[in-house]
Design a protein around this motif. Structure first.
Motif, mmCIF file in Angstrom:
data_model
loop_
_atom_site.group_PDB
_atom_site.id
_atom_site.type_symbol
_atom_site.label_atom_id
_atom_site.label_comp_id
_atom_site.label_asym_id
_atom_site.label_seq_id
_atom_site.Cartn_x
_atom_site.Cartn_y
_atom_site.Cartn_z
ATOM 1 N N ASN A 180 0.859 -1.183 0.000
ATOM 2 C CA ASN A 180 0.000 0.000 0.000
ATOM 3 C C ASN A 180 0.892 1.229 0.000
ATOM 4 O O ASN A 180 1.868 1.306 0.761
ATOM 5 C CB ASN A 180 -0.915 0.023 1.214
ATOM 6 N N ARG B 48 -3.271 3.592 -1.393
ATOM 7 C CA ARG B 48 -3.627 2.854 -2.613
ATOM 8 C C ARG B 48 -2.796 1.598 -2.766
ATOM 9 O O ARG B 48 -1.629 1.558 -2.411
ATOM 10 C CB ARG B 48 -3.419 3.720 -3.851
ATOM 11 N N PRO C 238 0.059 1.475 -9.754
ATOM 12 C CA PRO C 238 -1.245 0.922 -9.381
ATOM 13 C C PRO C 238 -1.757 -0.100 -10.401
ATOM 14 O O PRO C 238 -2.785 -0.738 -10.175
ATOM 15 C CB PRO C 238 -2.154 2.152 -9.333
#
Length: 92
Positions: free
Chosen positions: A7, A13, A25
């Motif tokens: 994360n 995220r 991501p």
């Protein structure tokens, strides 16, 4: 196949480690390893990246999608919390 996930420290995220030791991501852009042993040096590096991410670990991937026993957890991590963020009148 394995990938490294964590994360992002700034916003929480879900991110994946790229071959250049950066983070993305997009799971499709993650570096993929054949097994735990081949991933270990990159995981060791990710664990030292304490100013960028928290909690790096290996996940199973197949065709750039989470796989294996933890695939449900990984799907939830990607889409965010599974519980609502509003309080009901009963809990207020």
């Amino acid at each position: 196949m394995k990938a490294i996930t964590a994360n992002r420290l700034t916003d929480g995220r879900v991110v994946y480690r790229r071959a250049d030791a950066g983070w993305t991501p997009d799971l499709k852009a993650a570096e993929v390893f054949s097994d735990d042993d081949s991933a270990q040096p990159a995981l060791d590096g990710a664990l030292r990246d304490i100013l960028t991410v928290v909690g790096p670990y290996l996940i199973d991937v197949v065709d750039a999608e989470p796989a294996g026993r933890a695939r449900v957890r990984e799907a939830i991590r990607l889409t965010g919390p599974s519980a609502g963020t509003t309080r009901s009148a009963e809990s207020a």
